[in-house]
Design an enzyme around this catalytic site. Structure first.
Site, PDB file in Angstrom:
ATOM      1  N   SER A 140       0.819  -1.197  -0.058  1.00  0.00           N
ATOM      2  CA  SER A 140       0.062   0.039   0.167  1.00  0.00           C
ATOM      3  C   SER A 140       0.850   1.324  -0.113  1.00  0.00           C
ATOM      4  O   SER A 140       2.203   1.367   0.433  1.00  0.00           O
ATOM      5  CB  SER A 140      -0.947  -0.091   1.214  1.00  0.00           C
ATOM      6  N   TYR A 156      -1.308  -1.107  10.224  1.00  0.00           N
ATOM      7  CA  TYR A 156      -1.462  -1.696   8.925  1.00  0.00           C
ATOM      8  C   TYR A 156      -0.375  -1.257   7.869  1.00  0.00           C
ATOM      9  O   TYR A 156       0.189  -1.850   7.130  1.00  0.00           O
ATOM     10  CB  TYR A 156      -2.682  -1.050   8.292  1.00  0.00           C
ATOM     11  N   LYS A 160       2.477  -3.278   5.768  1.00  0.00           N
ATOM     12  CA  LYS A 160       2.828  -3.215   4.366  1.00  0.00           C
ATOM     13  C   LYS A 160       4.256  -2.699   3.806  1.00  0.00           C
ATOM     14  O   LYS A 160       4.794  -3.185   2.799  1.00  0.00           O
ATOM     15  CB  LYS A 160       1.851  -2.266   3.905  1.00  0.00           C
TER      16      LYS A 160
HETATM   17  N1  NAP Z   1      -8.507  -0.958  -1.447  1.00  0.00           N
HETATM   18  C1  NAP Z   1      -7.662  -0.341  -1.486  1.00  0.00           C
HETATM   19  O1  NAP Z   1      -7.744   1.019  -1.371  1.00  0.00           O
HETATM   20  C2  NAP Z   1      -6.218  -0.777  -1.137  1.00  0.00           C
HETATM   21  C3  NAP Z   1      -5.014   0.324  -1.110  1.00  0.00           C
HETATM   22  C4  NAP Z   1      -3.846  -0.182  -0.871  1.00  0.00           C
HETATM   23  C5  NAP Z   1      -3.492  -1.594  -0.766  1.00  0.00           C
HETATM   24  N2  NAP Z   1      -4.668  -2.334  -0.670  1.00  0.00           N
HETATM   25  C6  NAP Z   1      -4.380  -3.988  -0.686  1.00  0.00           C
HETATM   26  O2  NAP Z   1      -4.947  -4.636  -1.738  1.00  0.00           O
HETATM   27  C7  NAP Z   1      -4.980  -6.079  -1.506  1.00  0.00           C
HETATM   28  C8  NAP Z   1      -6.305  -6.054  -1.876  1.00  0.00           C
HETATM   29  O3  NAP Z   1      -7.251  -5.394  -1.206  1.00  0.00           O
HETATM   30  P1  NAP Z   1      -9.124  -5.015  -1.417  1.00  0.00           P
HETATM   31  O4  NAP Z   1      -9.235  -3.854  -1.077  1.00  0.00           O
HETATM   32  O5  NAP Z   1      -9.285  -5.895  -2.357  1.00  0.00           O
HETATM   33  O6  NAP Z   1      -9.413  -5.988  -0.060  1.00  0.00           O
HETATM   34  P2  NAP Z   1     -10.717  -6.424   0.523  1.00  0.00           P
HETATM   35  O7  NAP Z   1     -11.846  -6.269  -0.384  1.00  0.00           O
HETATM   36  O8  NAP Z   1     -10.804  -6.711   1.779  1.00  0.00           O
HETATM   37  O9  NAP Z   1     -10.361  -8.441   0.147  1.00  0.00           O
HETATM   38  C9  NAP Z   1      -9.510  -8.786   0.754  1.00  0.00           C
HETATM   39  C10 NAP Z   1      -9.088 -10.115   0.593  1.00  0.00           C
HETATM   40  O10 NAP Z   1      -8.218 -11.020   1.372  1.00  0.00           O
HETATM   41  C11 NAP Z   1      -8.835 -11.973   1.874  1.00  0.00           C
HETATM   42  N3  NAP Z   1      -8.363 -12.237   3.137  1.00  0.00           N
HETATM   43  C12 NAP Z   1      -8.465 -11.584   4.276  1.00  0.00           C
HETATM   44  N4  NAP Z   1      -7.815 -11.978   5.515  1.00  0.00           N
HETATM   45  C13 NAP Z   1      -7.668 -13.501   5.056  1.00  0.00           C
HETATM   46  C14 NAP Z   1      -7.352 -14.491   5.689  1.00  0.00           C
HETATM   47  N5  NAP Z   1      -7.000 -14.538   6.980  1.00  0.00           N
HETATM   48  N6  NAP Z   1      -7.540 -15.729   5.189  1.00  0.00           N
HETATM   49  C15 NAP Z   1      -7.593 -15.705   3.867  1.00  0.00           C
HETATM   50  N7  NAP Z   1      -7.779 -14.749   3.092  1.00  0.00           N
HETATM   51  C16 NAP Z   1      -8.054 -13.499   3.687  1.00  0.00           C
HETATM   52  C17 NAP Z   1     -10.513 -11.903   1.916  1.00  0.00           C
HETATM   53  O11 NAP Z   1     -10.891 -13.027   1.785  1.00  0.00           O
HETATM   54  P3  NAP Z   1     -11.867 -13.546   3.010  1.00  0.00           P
HETATM   55  O12 NAP Z   1     -12.495 -12.467   3.900  1.00  0.00           O
HETATM   56  O13 NAP Z   1     -12.970 -14.365   2.319  1.00  0.00           O
HETATM   57  O14 NAP Z   1     -11.046 -14.581   3.755  1.00  0.00           O
HETATM   58  C18 NAP Z   1     -10.497 -10.877   0.584  1.00  0.00           C
HETATM   59  O15 NAP Z   1     -10.671 -11.773  -0.554  1.00  0.00           O
HETATM   60  C19 NAP Z   1      -4.867  -5.958   0.030  1.00  0.00           C
HETATM   61  O16 NAP Z   1      -3.631  -6.472   0.491  1.00  0.00           O
HETATM   62  C20 NAP Z   1      -4.724  -4.379   0.538  1.00  0.00           C
HETATM   63  O17 NAP Z   1      -4.205  -4.498   1.535  1.00  0.00           O
HETATM   64  C21 NAP Z   1      -5.817  -2.122  -1.184  1.00  0.00           C
END
Ligand code: NAP
Length: 237
Positions: A140, A156, A160
């Site tokens: 991130s 968090y 990262k």
């Molecule tokens: N969205 C943003 O603005 C943003 C910005 C910077 C970085 N990111 C990064 O991008 C990545 C994807 O983010 P997103 O926004 O798509 O997040 P999201 O919508 O919360 O999806 C997160 C995914 O991670 C899985 N996950 C979480 N904990 C888990 C566990 N203990 N075991 C297995 N799976 C797990 C969840 O699956 P289940 O809950 O079904 O297990 C879900 O499929 C992450 O690493 C996030 O930190 C996102």
């Protein structure tokens, strides 16, 4: 290609798996805890490409002690080797530093840092058998050195940042192998994570656009980049 994506049940992972299904005859393993979300993903992939091979694995990535005994055999059921590993699963609690409990901090450390590190470790033998293997760690902008920081994201962002440093170290340690390791530090993306952590905030970036960019980078970037932490952000936040 054989691809493993963690966190396929929603958000960016959900979209990336569909991109891989759409672009060719790929075998895709998607891991998450949510069986229903992975079932939806499988159906979505088939809608994109009737020949799509999406193999869901329901597993809690916090269970690090079960990686070799439970998770690895499940992965090996579907994939003989791995070409692309995307460590995408993430967990965010938006809370002031003083209020974050040890349990909450541990959960973020486990999902955001320990899980990608240990998963990468146990999958290296399968990746060595891959064609131009590429590991892409999803970090991130909060964990990008020198970037603007935001209240509530201390642990968090630190997890990262650790993932970004791990990427640089691994590229050095694996440089004699053909495996490339890179990290993308994302700015905000409209996903369930963003909605839950920042209700009312909308990002100009859609999960489909970000997923398409990461998939293209995962396929092509390993030949051009190694050990790099690449910011992918159009706005702050
Ligand atoms: N969205 C943003 O603005 C943003 C910005 C910077 C970085 N990111 C990064 O991008 C990545 C994807 O983010 P997103 O926004 O798509 O997040 P999201 O919508 O919360 O999806 C997160 C995914 O991670 C899985 N996950 C979480 N904990 C888990 C566990 N203990 N075991 C297995 N799976 C797990 C969840 O699956 P289940 O809950 O079904 O297990 C879900 O499929 C992450 O690493 C996030 O930190 C996102």
């Amino acid at each position: 290609m054989n691809i493993l994506i963690t966190g396929g049940s929603r958000g960016i992972g959900f979209e990336m798996a569909q991109c891989f299904a759409e672009i060719g005859d790929n075998n895709i393993v998607a891991i998450s805890r949510n069986e229903a979300g992975l079932k939806d993903l499988k159906n979505a992939c088939i809608r994109k490409n009737v020949q799509a091979h999406l193999y869901p694995i329901v597993f809690d990535l916090e269970q690090v002690s079960q990686y070799e005994t439970v998770l690895l055999p499940k992965i090996q059921q579907f994939l003989p080797h791995i070409d692309i590993l995307i460590n995408n699963a993430g967990f965010l609690i938006n809370k002031p530093f003083e209020s974050i409990t040890a349990e909450e901090a541990l959960q973020m450390c486990s999902v955001n840092f320990l899980a990608p590190a240990q998963l990468t470790r146990i999958l290296l033998p399968m990746m060595r058998k891959g064609t131009s293997p590429h590991i892409v760690n999803i970090s991130s902008m909060g964990g990008f050195q020198g970037s603007q920081k935001f209240k509530g994201l201390s642990i968090y962002s630190a997890t990262k940042g650790a993932l970004a440093v791990l990427t640089e170290c691994l590229a050095e340690e694996l440089k004699e192998s053909k495996i490339s390791v890179n990290c993308v530090a994302l700015g905000s993306v409209n996903t369930p994570m963003l909605k839950e952590a920042f209700p009312g905030f909308t990002s100009p970036v859609s999960s489909t656009d970000m997923a398409a960019w990461i998939v293209n980078f995962a396929v092509t970037g390993g030949k051009l980049f190694n050990g790099k932490v690449i910011p992918v952000a159009i706005t702050t936040p």
